[in-house]
Design a protein around this motif. Structure first.
Motif, PDB file in Angstrom:
ATOM      1  N   MET A   1       0.930  -1.189   0.136  1.00 33.12           N
ATOM      2  CA  MET A   1      -0.083  -0.152   0.140  1.00 33.12           C
ATOM      3  C   MET A   1       0.797   1.416  -0.001  1.00 33.12           C
ATOM      4  SD  MET A   1      -3.136   1.111   0.145  1.00 33.12           S
ATOM      5  CE  MET A   1      -4.231   0.045   0.661  1.00 33.12           C
ATOM      6  N   SER A   2       0.574   2.319  -0.688  1.00 35.44           N
ATOM      7  CA  SER A   2       1.285   3.531  -0.784  1.00 35.44           C
ATOM      8  C   SER A   2       0.415   4.610  -0.691  1.00 35.44           C
ATOM      9  CB  SER A   2       1.872   3.683  -2.266  1.00 35.44           C
ATOM     10  OG  SER A   2       1.036   3.658  -3.471  1.00 35.44           O
ATOM     11  N   TRP A   3       0.711   5.776  -0.261  1.00 34.62           N
ATOM     12  CA  TRP A   3      -0.229   6.871   0.469  1.00 34.62           C
ATOM     13  C   TRP A   3       0.363   8.193  -0.220  1.00 34.62           C
ATOM     14  CZ3 TRP A   3       1.722   3.304   4.381  1.00 34.62           C
ATOM     15  CH2 TRP A   3       0.727   2.297   4.533  1.00 34.62           C
ATOM     16  N   VAL A   4      -0.722   9.056  -0.162  1.00 30.19           N
ATOM     17  CA  VAL A   4      -0.194  10.567  -0.409  1.00 30.19           C
ATOM     18  C   VAL A   4      -1.032  11.142   0.581  1.00 30.19           C
ATOM     19  CG1 VAL A   4      -1.882  10.840  -2.396  1.00 30.19           C
ATOM     20  CG2 VAL A   4       0.041  12.339  -2.040  1.00 30.19           C
ATOM     21  N   VAL A   5      -0.471  12.647   0.908  1.00 31.96           N
ATOM     22  CA  VAL A   5      -1.362  13.518   1.934  1.00 31.96           C
ATOM     23  C   VAL A   5      -0.927  14.943   1.352  1.00 31.96           C
ATOM     24  CG1 VAL A   5       0.199  13.611   3.749  1.00 31.96           C
ATOM     25  CG2 VAL A   5      -1.933  14.101   4.130  1.00 31.96           C
ATOM     26  N   PRO A  16       0.002  24.129   1.989  1.00 32.42           N
ATOM     27  CA  PRO A  16       0.055  22.732   1.960  1.00 32.42           C
ATOM     28  C   PRO A  16       0.972  22.161   0.999  1.00 32.42           C
ATOM     29  CG  PRO A  16      -1.834  23.769   0.723  1.00 32.42           C
ATOM     30  CD  PRO A  16      -1.193  24.655   1.692  1.00 32.42           C
ATOM     31  N   ALA A  17       1.537  20.885   1.000  1.00 28.53           N
ATOM     32  CA  ALA A  17       2.602  20.238   0.041  1.00 28.53           C
ATOM     33  C   ALA A  17       2.117  18.762  -0.016  1.00 28.53           C
ATOM     34  CB  ALA A  17       3.940  20.436   0.362  1.00 28.53           C
ATOM     35  N   ASP A  18       2.674  18.169  -0.799  1.00 23.99           N
ATOM     36  CA  ASP A  18       2.297  16.782  -1.128  1.00 23.99           C
ATOM     37  C   ASP A  18       3.428  15.776  -0.449  1.00 23.99           C
ATOM     38  OD1 ASP A  18      -0.272  16.834  -2.406  1.00 23.99           O
ATOM     39  OD2 ASP A  18       0.805  16.982  -4.247  1.00 23.99           O
ATOM     40  N   LEU A  19       3.058  14.881   0.468  1.00 27.64           N
ATOM     41  CA  LEU A  19       4.023  14.054   0.886  1.00 27.64           C
ATOM     42  C   LEU A  19       3.598  12.522   0.504  1.00 27.64           C
ATOM     43  CD1 LEU A  19       4.042  15.022   4.898  1.00 27.64           C
ATOM     44  CD2 LEU A  19       5.683  15.580   3.101  1.00 27.64           C
ATOM     45  N   TRP A  20       4.707  11.838  -0.163  1.00 31.12           N
ATOM     46  CA  TRP A  20       4.227  10.644  -0.876  1.00 31.12           C
ATOM     47  C   TRP A  20       4.880   9.560   0.044  1.00 31.12           C
ATOM     48  CZ3 TRP A  20       1.195  10.507  -5.081  1.00 31.12           C
ATOM     49  CH2 TRP A  20       1.096  12.013  -5.721  1.00 31.12           C
ATOM     50  N   VAL A  21       4.346   8.173   0.189  1.00 27.01           N
ATOM     51  CA  VAL A  21       4.864   7.264   0.851  1.00 27.01           C
ATOM     52  C   VAL A  21       4.684   5.979  -0.302  1.00 27.01           C
ATOM     53  CG1 VAL A  21       4.727   5.735   2.893  1.00 27.01           C
ATOM     54  CG2 VAL A  21       4.189   8.011   3.063  1.00 27.01           C
ATOM     55  N   ASP A  22       5.781   5.442  -0.468  1.00 20.63           N
ATOM     56  CA  ASP A  22       5.965   4.324  -1.443  1.00 20.63           C
ATOM     57  C   ASP A  22       5.222   2.835  -0.732  1.00 20.63           C
ATOM     58  OD1 ASP A  22       7.931   3.145   0.115  1.00 20.63           O
ATOM     59  OD2 ASP A  22       9.321   3.646  -1.684  1.00 20.63           O
ATOM     60  N   ALA A  23       5.428   1.986  -1.711  1.00 19.18           N
ATOM     61  CA  ALA A  23       4.711   0.585  -1.076  1.00 19.18           C
ATOM     62  C   ALA A  23       5.594  -0.088  -0.178  1.00 19.18           C
ATOM     63  CB  ALA A  23       4.754  -0.268  -2.581  1.00 19.18           C
ATOM     64  N   ALA A  24       6.761   0.313   0.006  1.00 17.31           N
ATOM     65  CA  ALA A  24       7.761  -0.142   0.892  1.00 17.31           C
ATOM     66  C   ALA A  24       7.529   0.704   2.194  1.00 17.31           C
ATOM     67  CB  ALA A  24       9.180   0.025   0.514  1.00 17.31           C
ATOM     68  N   GLY A  25       6.838   1.442   2.310  1.00 18.41           N
ATOM     69  CA  GLY A  25       6.506   2.523   3.397  1.00 18.41           C
ATOM     70  C   GLY A  25       7.431   3.560   3.850  1.00 18.41           C
ATOM     71  N   CYS A  26       8.095   3.829   2.778  1.00 23.37           N
ATOM     72  CA  CYS A  26       9.181   5.023   2.655  1.00 23.37           C
ATOM     73  C   CYS A  26       8.703   6.295   2.235  1.00 23.37           C
ATOM     74  CB  CYS A  26      10.560   4.726   2.182  1.00 23.37           C
ATOM     75  SG  CYS A  26      11.219   3.222   3.004  1.00 23.37           S
ATOM     76  N   LEU A  27       9.123   7.427   2.959  1.00 23.91           N
ATOM     77  CA  LEU A  27       8.989   8.699   1.973  1.00 23.91           C
ATOM     78  C   LEU A  27       9.603   8.848   0.895  1.00 23.91           C
ATOM     79  CD1 LEU A  27       8.938  11.402   5.380  1.00 23.91           C
ATOM     80  CD2 LEU A  27       7.097  10.832   3.814  1.00 23.91           C
ATOM     81  N   VAL A  28       9.069   9.411  -0.066  1.00 29.37           N
ATOM     82  CA  VAL A  28       9.857   9.672  -1.287  1.00 29.37           C
ATOM     83  C   VAL A  28       9.344  11.031  -2.016  1.00 29.37           C
ATOM     84  CG1 VAL A  28       9.995   7.212  -1.901  1.00 29.37           C
ATOM     85  CG2 VAL A  28       7.930   8.584  -2.574  1.00 29.37           C
TER      86      VAL A  28
END
Length: 355
Positions: A1-5, A16-28
């Motif tokens: 699972m990956s996420w963005v906020v 506001p700014a986008d924060l991305w989390v990849d499928a490994a659970g790391c910030l990218v």
């Protein structure tokens, strides 16, 4: 699972700014295709409880030692509130050093056993006393067991029938504290000192890294701490909390401390003394932040005490690309209403979605 906020980064952000989390659970730093959008418009890098005792509970108003399973339940409950980093400041026999933590639980910096002489701390939390002549050796032993901190009870009232009785008194000589601190630093650890008397400056001169409580702290002590880099964790949930049956003298002491805090907390901030948020065994980190803000720090600085200042002082990574993601989001701005800290919209700790 990956996420963005897409959120305003607290405590200091305004856009506001986008924060991305990849499928490994790391910030990218680059967008992730198919990322699930997390709820929330404001984000912190996880809350920090810098003075806590997950292995200590209370029964009939007295502290008791919790077993490993109970301690893990406490930590899981804290994670569900957005606490992502905990500095454990002592457990009975150093029980926290035996915990098997998994990702998604708060990171833990442990102090191991309480260091206090016989009859000078709560019996349930002091199965083995630390005599003055063995203080340095026992402190180094906690680091060898895996502790990153040692917690010395630098002053405490004499204990009678399991209860503190009378005013606090120094538990160890200055020479013993200095020798212990030197041994801990040589082994790569740090020292936190419980102190409620006017011994703060002497402890800082002896080399301690953090002052816990510090209810008698004053301006000269703070200026000395600014020079050495020592932090102050006032633990206001505990220090200001009094039962309804508290004697009048205790009420006066707390009232006086409240008045002094309004001057001392802003002074610590101006001097650059790291002020940390810690709950001890009372209240929540959200309540602690509110108390800090209500006694002179202001909302943004109080949130900083429970986030970026905590990570920086404890030397833990926070918000770095390529690292496991830790973030807590809120629908509204906690700087406008600190009660919002009690209602996170989403929680990710070390790449694991907790909420």
């Amino acid at each position: 699972m990956s996420w963005v906020v897409r959120a305003v980064q607290l405590p200091d952000g305004d856009r506001p700014a986008d924060l991305w989390v990849d499928a490994a659970g790391c910030l990218v730093t680059e967008p992730v295709t198919g990322a699930e959008r997390l709820p929330g418009r404001y984000v912190v890098p996880g809350l920090v409880d810098a003075h806590a005792h997950p292995a200590v509970g209370r029964e009939a108003g007295m502290p008791v030692a919790l077993d490993g399973s109970q301690t893990l339940n406490v930590l899981a409950a804290w994670a569900a509130c957005g606490v992502a980093l905990v500095r454990d400041t002592g457990s009975a026999g150093g029980s926290v050093l035996q915990l098997d933590l998994v990702r998604g639980m708060p990171r833990l910096q442990a102090a191991g056993r309480f260091l206090a002489p016989a009859g000078r701390y709560f019996p349930a939390l002091l199965p083995e006393a630390a005599p003055q002549e063995q203080l340095a050796e026992l402190a180094a032993g906690e680091l060898a067991r895996g502790g990153r901190w040692v917690k010395v009870i630098a002053d405490f009232p004499p204990v009678t029938d399991g209860m503190p009785s009378g005013p606090p008194e120094l538990t160890y000589s200055g020479e013993a504290i200095k020798a212990m601190t030197a041994a801990v630093h040589a082994a790569g650890g740090r020292v936190a000192a419980h102190v409620t008397t006017d011994a703060v400056a002497d402890l800082v001169r002896a080399g301690v890294d953090a002052i816990e409580y510090g209810t008698a702290i004053d301006e000269p002590a703070l200026r000395l701490m600014a020079q050495t880099g020592a932090a102050w964790t006032p633990t206001l949930c505990a220090a200001l909390g009094l039962p309804d049956t508290a004697p009048e003298a205790a009420r006066r002491r707390v009232a006086e401390f409240r008045q002094r805090l309004v001057e001392l907390l802003p002074l610590a901030q101006r001097l650059g003394v790291p002020v940390l948020a810690g709950t001890d065994t009372a209240g929540t980190i959200a309540c602690e932040v509110a108390l800090l803000a209500g006694h002179g720090l202001g909302p943004a600085a109080a949130i900083q005490a429970a986030t970026t200042t905590g990570y920086r002082f404890l030397g833990e990574p926070s918000g770095q690309a390529g690292q496991p993601a830790t973030l807590v989001t809120y629908q509204d701005d906690p700087r406008e209403d600190l009660a919002i800290l009690s209602s996170p919209a989403a929680i990710v700790i070390d790449g694991v979605r907790v909420r």
